[in-house]
Design an enzyme around this catalytic site. Structure first.
Site, mmCIF file in Angstrom:
data_model
loop_
_atom_site.group_PDB
_atom_site.id
_atom_site.type_symbol
_atom_site.label_atom_id
_atom_site.label_comp_id
_atom_site.label_asym_id
_atom_site.label_seq_id
_atom_site.Cartn_x
_atom_site.Cartn_y
_atom_site.Cartn_z
ATOM 1 N N TRP A 192 43.429 38.925 31.628
ATOM 2 C CA TRP A 192 43.651 37.967 32.714
ATOM 3 C C TRP A 192 42.373 37.189 33.018
ATOM 4 O O TRP A 192 42.423 35.995 33.336
ATOM 5 C CB TRP A 192 44.104 38.702 33.977
ATOM 6 C CG TRP A 192 44.352 37.803 35.149
ATOM 7 C CD1 TRP A 192 45.510 37.162 35.479
ATOM 8 C CD2 TRP A 192 43.403 37.438 36.179
ATOM 9 N NE1 TRP A 192 45.343 36.422 36.631
ATOM 10 C CE2 TRP A 192 44.056 36.578 37.083
ATOM 11 C CE3 TRP A 192 42.070 37.768 36.408
ATOM 12 C CZ2 TRP A 192 43.434 36.047 38.192
ATOM 13 C CZ3 TRP A 192 41.437 37.223 37.523
ATOM 14 C CH2 TRP A 192 42.112 36.378 38.399
ATOM 15 N N HIS A 193 41.234 37.861 32.914
ATOM 16 C CA HIS A 193 39.970 37.212 33.264
ATOM 17 C C HIS A 193 39.529 36.175 32.251
ATOM 18 O O HIS A 193 38.734 35.282 32.587
ATOM 19 C CB HIS A 193 38.876 38.271 33.443
ATOM 20 C CG HIS A 193 38.922 38.955 34.770
ATOM 21 N ND1 HIS A 193 39.751 40.027 35.016
ATOM 22 C CD2 HIS A 193 38.267 38.713 35.938
ATOM 23 C CE1 HIS A 193 39.592 40.417 36.271
ATOM 24 N NE2 HIS A 193 38.711 39.632 36.850
ATOM 25 N N GLY A 194 39.995 36.257 31.030
ATOM 26 C CA GLY A 194 39.593 35.241 30.072
ATOM 27 C C GLY A 194 40.050 35.536 28.663
ATOM 28 O O GLY A 194 40.317 36.689 28.307
ATOM 29 N N PHE A 231 38.864 31.319 35.307
ATOM 30 C CA PHE A 231 39.975 32.253 35.228
ATOM 31 C C PHE A 231 41.275 31.649 35.729
ATOM 32 O O PHE A 231 42.304 32.257 35.580
ATOM 33 C CB PHE A 231 39.659 33.534 36.006
ATOM 34 C CG PHE A 231 38.312 34.106 35.663
ATOM 35 C CD1 PHE A 231 37.880 34.128 34.348
ATOM 36 C CD2 PHE A 231 37.480 34.583 36.651
ATOM 37 C CE1 PHE A 231 36.625 34.636 34.018
ATOM 38 C CE2 PHE A 231 36.238 35.098 36.328
ATOM 39 C CZ PHE A 231 35.822 35.125 35.023
#
Length: 461
Positions: free
Chosen positions: A314-316, A461
């Site tokens: 999800w963060h990258g 993000f």
């Protein structure tokens, strides 16, 4: 548009507040919707239609899931596939292509796309809305303009916190306004602005100096690691404070997103305090539906690893984020199975040190795309392949940034809050607080006008 910009502080926000409070009650949501779309258009004009299309899809499927209960599960699955497919295409397509190209000789072409700001946040919001309708936790919103206002609401649109529909469902039609609530909103916003501009941004300059220097002393590696921890905390928690504060100005109550995570006594405790809206989202919509901890040990381990793989992803769209997520997943498994019984027996000071070291290492992984850079930094912390323990350059930067580092370390604990709560009489506190907040605001805007380093880390993000 970022909150810590002159245009937002002195033009956009004041004008929207004036128009909002001058408007009749029945038009306030419209004012918020239009201002939110304008806010997003300012930064991402070509992606406004993308967000509007997601809102329309969410609105249609919300009604279908609510009205056709026999087919609701299928409708929910279809809607999630469409919405997450949109996220995958814009955020992860090149990551997928890159990894496919690693295994094939006929290389695929990369797709030239800019990442829509806030897409991860509003995607999770609309998915939670649809799931909550499916399980009967939320009532379907039949007014598309109100749904659009919820999804696009500019205080939390581009960087969270992830505000679930159930949190503000009743506030959409009825919000409480008072001078006290508005003033608390201003107070919270200024504190967040100060955290972002006066701590996170300044430490960001120190980090950039480390990355640009040839100094590889042990002290400088520790300055880099500690500054990185503090920067990401004050950057993100500062933005959350500003979002919560703006929400209060418009009558909303958003849930807290941080609760002094750096005083946590374990990794489990840390993730109860860090980015709370994200960790609880994964808990409620991924972990529990998979069975949570009410399954066999092997399935429980699977559930943990799935959740933390997705948290990292999800963060990258980079492997360092996935490694970062799995790193925490493995540590949480070890804590539950082995470490927790020992952590409960030793003095809290040692459990906090243990947690801080684990978290510090995690953010080194988080901030370095290349594994070689991560290993180099970890080696530097313990004196491997370094030129010296202390250098003249590292001493210079320690002296230059000592005050900011000290303020950051103290500010990451409840110490200031506890001291302020004990100030008596209240009259003195009521007099000093506005002066202090005005001082923070003036200094912060001075730094912004000076065009100092002013990015926002979570925009990616």
């Amino acid at each position: 548009m970022v909150f810590s910009s002159i245009f937002f502080l002195f033009y956009f926000l004041p004008i929207v507040l004036v128009v909002y409070y001058l408007s009749p009650s029945k038009f306030k949501n419209i004012v918020l919707l239009l201002s939110s779309l304008l806010f997003y258009f300012y930064g991402e004009p070509k992606y406004v239609l993308l967000m509007i299309s997601i809102i329309i899809i969410t609105y249609i499927f919300g009604i279908l899931i609510n009205n056709y209960r026999k087919q609701s599960k299928l409708l929910l699955v279809i809607s999630i596939i469409i919405i997450t497919g949109n996220l995958i295409y814009f955020k992860y397509i090149n990551f997928i292509v890159e990894n496919i190209n690693f295994f094939i000789s006929n290389k695929l072409d990369f797709v030239h796309l800019a990442l829509p700001i806030g897409i991860s946040f509003y995607t999770f919001q609309v998915i939670s809305y649809l799931i909550d309708i499916y399980i009967g936790k939320a009532k379907v919103q039949k007014n598309i303009l109100k749904l659009a206002m919820y999804v696009s609401l500019f205080p939390q649109l581009i960087a969270g916190p992830i505000v679930r529909y159930t949190t503000i469902e009743n506030q959409i039609d009825k919000r409480e306004y008072s001078f006290k609530k508005f003033s608390n909103g201003i107070r919270r916003f200024i504190i967040g602005l100060g955290k972002k501009v006066l701590i996170a941004n300044i430490l960001g300059v120190l980090i950039n100096k480390f990355l640009a220097t040839y100094d590889n002393s042990v002290l400088f590696y520790w300055l880099y690691a500690i500054s990185g921890m503090l920067q990401i905390y004050f950057d993100f928690s500062g933005y959350s404070d500003m979002a919560i504060g703006i929400g209060k100005m418009f009558g909303f109550e958003f849930l807290e997103n941080f609760n002094y995570p750096y005083i946590a006594k374990s990794i489990t405790d840390f993730w109860r305090r860090w980015h709370i809206s994200l960790s609880t989202w994964f808990r409620d919509y991924i972990y529990i539906p998979l069975g949570g901890n009410r399954v066999s040990t092997l399935k429980w381990i699977r559930n943990i690893l799935v959740v933390w793989f997705l948290t990292g992803l999800w963060h990258g769209a980079q492997w360092n984020f996935i490694i970062w997520g799995l790193y925490f997943g493995i540590l949480l498994i070890l804590e539950k199975i082995i470490l927790q019984k020992y952590l409960n027996k030793i003095p809290k000071i040692f459990t906090r040190i243990y947690t801080l070291i684990i978290v510090m290492i995690s953010f080194i992984v988080f901030n370095n795309q290349k594994l070689s850079e991560t290993i180099k930094c970890l080696e530097g912390l313990i004196g491997i392949n370094t030129s010296s323990i202390i250098s003249d350059e590292s001493i210079y930067y320690l002296k230059s940034y000592f005050v900011v580092l000290l303020i950051g370390i103290i500010g990451a604990t409840p110490a200031v809050k506890m001291i302020c709560s004990k100030i008596k009489p209240k009259g003195i506190k009521n007099l000093l607080e506005p002066i202090f907040l005005l001082f923070i605001f003036i200094i912060s805007t001075s730094y912004i006008i000076d065009d100092s380093f002013n990015p926002f880390l979570y925009f990616r993000f």
